[in-house]
Design an enzyme around this catalytic site. Structure first.
Site, PDB file in Angstrom:
ATOM      1  N   LYS A  13       0.831  -1.213   0.000  1.00 54.56           N
ATOM      2  CA  LYS A  13       0.000   0.000   0.000  1.00 54.56           C
ATOM      3  C   LYS A  13       0.864   1.262   0.000  1.00 54.56           C
ATOM      4  CE  LYS A  13      -1.941  -1.168   3.946  1.00 54.56           C
ATOM      5  NZ  LYS A  13      -1.272  -2.450   4.267  1.00 54.56           N
ATOM      6  N   ARG A  88     -10.059   0.595   8.256  1.00 58.19           N
ATOM      7  CA  ARG A  88      -9.602  -0.733   8.656  1.00 58.19           C
ATOM      8  C   ARG A  88     -10.653  -1.503   9.411  1.00 58.19           C
ATOM      9  NH1 ARG A  88      -3.847   0.302   8.640  1.00 58.19           N
ATOM     10  NH2 ARG A  88      -2.679  -1.475   9.364  1.00 58.19           N
ATOM     11  N   ARG A 127      12.004  -4.622   5.195  1.00 57.62           N
ATOM     12  CA  ARG A 127      11.664  -3.238   4.837  1.00 57.62           C
ATOM     13  C   ARG A 127      12.488  -2.220   5.624  1.00 57.62           C
ATOM     14  NH1 ARG A 127       5.571  -1.507   5.453  1.00 57.62           N
ATOM     15  NH2 ARG A 127       5.866  -2.447   7.497  1.00 57.62           N
ATOM     16  N   ARG A 161      10.899   0.015  11.218  1.00 59.85           N
ATOM     17  CA  ARG A 161       9.775   0.200  12.140  1.00 59.85           C
ATOM     18  C   ARG A 161       9.839  -0.788  13.301  1.00 59.85           C
ATOM     19  NH1 ARG A 161       4.554   0.464   8.231  1.00 59.85           N
ATOM     20  NH2 ARG A 161       3.714  -0.737   9.971  1.00 59.85           N
ATOM     21  N   ARG A 172      -0.666  -8.465  13.309  1.00 60.92           N
ATOM     22  CA  ARG A 172      -1.234  -7.504  12.350  1.00 60.92           C
ATOM     23  C   ARG A 172      -2.024  -8.226  11.266  1.00 60.92           C
ATOM     24  NH1 ARG A 172       4.283  -4.663  11.178  1.00 60.92           N
ATOM     25  NH2 ARG A 172       3.249  -3.858   9.316  1.00 60.92           N
TER      26      ARG A 172
HETATM   27  P1  AP5 Z   1       4.831  -1.564   1.931  1.00 55.55           P
HETATM   28  O1  AP5 Z   1       4.382  -0.856   0.708  1.00 55.55           O
HETATM   29  O2  AP5 Z   1       5.601  -0.795   2.934  1.00 55.55           O
HETATM   30  O3  AP5 Z   1       3.591  -2.324   2.608  1.00 55.55           O
HETATM   31  P2  AP5 Z   1       2.254  -1.758   3.236  1.00 55.55           P
HETATM   32  O4  AP5 Z   1       1.099  -2.405   2.553  1.00 55.55           O
HETATM   33  O5  AP5 Z   1       2.273  -0.270   3.309  1.00 55.55           O
HETATM   34  O6  AP5 Z   1       2.375  -2.437   4.664  1.00 55.55           O
HETATM   35  P3  AP5 Z   1       2.375  -1.839   6.116  1.00 55.55           P
HETATM   36  O7  AP5 Z   1       3.164  -2.770   6.959  1.00 55.55           O
HETATM   37  O8  AP5 Z   1       2.751  -0.396   6.137  1.00 55.55           O
HETATM   38  O9  AP5 Z   1       0.863  -1.993   6.447  1.00 55.55           O
HETATM   39  P4  AP5 Z   1       0.208  -2.011   7.795  1.00 55.55           P
HETATM   40  O10 AP5 Z   1      -1.187  -1.965   7.374  1.00 55.55           O
HETATM   41  O11 AP5 Z   1       0.554  -3.159   8.668  1.00 55.55           O
HETATM   42  O12 AP5 Z   1       0.861  -0.759   8.574  1.00 55.55           O
HETATM   43  P5  AP5 Z   1       0.303   0.709   8.853  1.00 55.55           P
HETATM   44  O13 AP5 Z   1       1.436   1.631   8.869  1.00 55.55           O
HETATM   45  O14 AP5 Z   1      -0.865   0.998   8.011  1.00 55.55           O
HETATM   46  O15 AP5 Z   1       5.679  -2.835   1.459  1.00 55.55           O
HETATM   47  C1  AP5 Z   1       6.355  -3.643   2.395  1.00 55.55           C
HETATM   48  C2  AP5 Z   1       7.761  -4.001   1.867  1.00 55.55           C
HETATM   49  O16 AP5 Z   1       7.620  -4.853   0.739  1.00 55.55           O
HETATM   50  C3  AP5 Z   1       8.575  -2.784   1.403  1.00 55.55           C
HETATM   51  O17 AP5 Z   1       9.901  -2.954   1.814  1.00 55.55           O
HETATM   52  C4  AP5 Z   1       8.459  -2.798  -0.127  1.00 55.55           C
HETATM   53  O18 AP5 Z   1       9.646  -2.335  -0.733  1.00 55.55           O
HETATM   54  C5  AP5 Z   1       8.229  -4.275  -0.424  1.00 55.55           C
HETATM   55  N1  AP5 Z   1       7.286  -4.467  -1.524  1.00 55.55           N
HETATM   56  C6  AP5 Z   1       6.140  -3.765  -1.778  1.00 55.55           C
HETATM   57  N2  AP5 Z   1       5.511  -4.243  -2.883  1.00 55.55           N
HETATM   58  C7  AP5 Z   1       6.272  -5.292  -3.313  1.00 55.55           C
HETATM   59  C8  AP5 Z   1       6.153  -6.201  -4.448  1.00 55.55           C
HETATM   60  N3  AP5 Z   1       5.125  -6.120  -5.320  1.00 55.55           N
HETATM   61  N4  AP5 Z   1       7.107  -7.146  -4.580  1.00 55.55           N
HETATM   62  C9  AP5 Z   1       8.184  -7.222  -3.689  1.00 55.55           C
HETATM   63  N5  AP5 Z   1       8.340  -6.380  -2.635  1.00 55.55           N
HETATM   64  C10 AP5 Z   1       7.390  -5.434  -2.437  1.00 55.55           C
HETATM   65  O19 AP5 Z   1      -0.222   0.524  10.359  1.00 55.55           O
HETATM   66  C11 AP5 Z   1       0.663   0.314  11.436  1.00 55.55           C
HETATM   67  C12 AP5 Z   1      -0.123   0.238  12.725  1.00 55.55           C
HETATM   68  O20 AP5 Z   1      -0.770   1.493  12.985  1.00 55.55           O
HETATM   69  C13 AP5 Z   1      -1.256  -0.801  12.772  1.00 55.55           C
HETATM   70  O21 AP5 Z   1      -0.782  -2.084  13.136  1.00 55.55           O
HETATM   71  C14 AP5 Z   1      -2.188  -0.182  13.815  1.00 55.55           C
HETATM   72  O22 AP5 Z   1      -1.709  -0.411  15.130  1.00 55.55           O
HETATM   73  C15 AP5 Z   1      -2.073   1.304  13.521  1.00 55.55           C
HETATM   74  N6  AP5 Z   1      -3.062   1.797  12.542  1.00 55.55           N
HETATM   75  C16 AP5 Z   1      -2.788   2.353  11.327  1.00 55.55           C
HETATM   76  N7  AP5 Z   1      -3.915   2.695  10.689  1.00 55.55           N
HETATM   77  C17 AP5 Z   1      -4.933   2.344  11.507  1.00 55.55           C
HETATM   78  C18 AP5 Z   1      -6.345   2.404  11.380  1.00 55.55           C
HETATM   79  N8  AP5 Z   1      -6.939   2.914  10.288  1.00 55.55           N
HETATM   80  N9  AP5 Z   1      -7.092   1.929  12.414  1.00 55.55           N
HETATM   81  C19 AP5 Z   1      -6.527   1.437  13.527  1.00 55.55           C
HETATM   82  N10 AP5 Z   1      -5.198   1.321  13.703  1.00 55.55           N
HETATM   83  C20 AP5 Z   1      -4.391   1.774  12.695  1.00 55.55           C
HETATM   84 MG    MG Z   2       2.457   1.117   4.859  1.00 55.91          MG
END
Ligand code: AP5
Ligand code: MG
Ligand code: ZN
Length: 218
Positions: A13, A88, A127, A161, A172
């Protein structure tokens, strides 16, 4: 154009949102990034969210919806928005409807990045990102062209992170399955869900996303 990028942790994402920002001047609204900034600044929201995030659980619906509302207010009517990691839960999806209406915006697409869960742990534990500009990288899949130097800003400091460890990633993923995947039917009923193969390489995923943003059938 307002779109939601939906998918489990590590689906891509953030990676894809950054590319749409660079190419189309859209704005990425990542609740994860907002919460991490709040944790770093030790704001009241950050103090509340820190331990929850480190466990890999979800922060309260009220907190994240308030963050999104504030960002949209600050943004005004100008740019298109990519919602990354929000909504979410079904409650957040309902709040987003009300928030968008109050900002005279509507949702064009919900793009689901379809991925194989087994690959996600490797993606997440590899990552890292630039400490200066936030550009994302991966030990194996997206390295800086010159090792140790950010492609985008030339910075030399990188960070990882605290929630990017295998145990937290499992929590997660479980949270995603239990609470986030159920929002898909909510949007499917409106006919705005588009599915992309998130296991393809990063450029191929971008190409599919581009054709959706361009309004073309995929
Ligand atoms: P990346 O693009 O970074 O993945 P992502 O989908 O953004 O994954 P996240 O880990 O950021 O998602 P998340 O939902 O767990 O975390 P968030 O910050 O939202 O890609 C990952 C890696 O893979 C990178 O190194 C990239 O280079 C590589 N990659 C990407 N695409 C690829 C491909 N096609 N092939 C190969 N490699 C690839 O949330 C964190 C925390 O915040 C949550 O756990 C929760 O506690 C809180 N939170 C955030 N939003 C909310 C909400 N709306 N409600 C409640 N709690 C929330
Ligand atoms: Mg992300
Ligand atoms: Zn940088």
């Amino acid at each position: 154009m307002n779109i939601i990028l939906l998918g489990p942790p590590g689906a891509g994402k953030g990676t894809q949102a950054q590319r749409l920002v660079d190419r189309h001047g859209m704005r990425q609204l990542s609740t994860g990034d907002m919460l991490r900034a709040a944790v770093k600044a030790e704001t009241p929201v950050g103090l509340q969210a820190k331990a929850v995030m480190e466990r890999g659980e979800l922060v309260s619906d009220e907190i994240v919806s308030a963050l999104i509302d504030a960002e949209l207010t600050a943004l005004g009517a100008s740019a298109g928005v990519i919602f990354d990691g929000y909504p979410r839960t079904v409650a957040q999806a309902e709040s987003l409807d009300a928030i968008l209406a109050s900002h005279d915006r509507s949702l064009d697409y919900v793009v689901e990045l379809d991925v194989d869960e087994d690959a996600l742990v490797e993606r997440i534990t590899g990552r890292f990102s630039c400490a200066t500009c936030g550009k994302g990288y991966h030990d194996k899949f997206e390295q800086p062209a010159q090792p140790g130097t950010c492609d985008k800003c030339g910075g030399h400091d990188f960070k990882r992170r605290p929630d990017d460890n295998e145990e937290t990633v499992r929590t997660r993923m479980a949270e995603y399955r239990a609470k986030t995947a159920p929002i898909l039917p909510f949007y499917e009923a409106r006919g705005i869900v588009r599915r992309i193969d998130g296991m393809a390489d990063i450029d191929a995923v971008t190409a599919s996303l581009e054709s959706i943003v361009a309004g073309a059938p995929v």
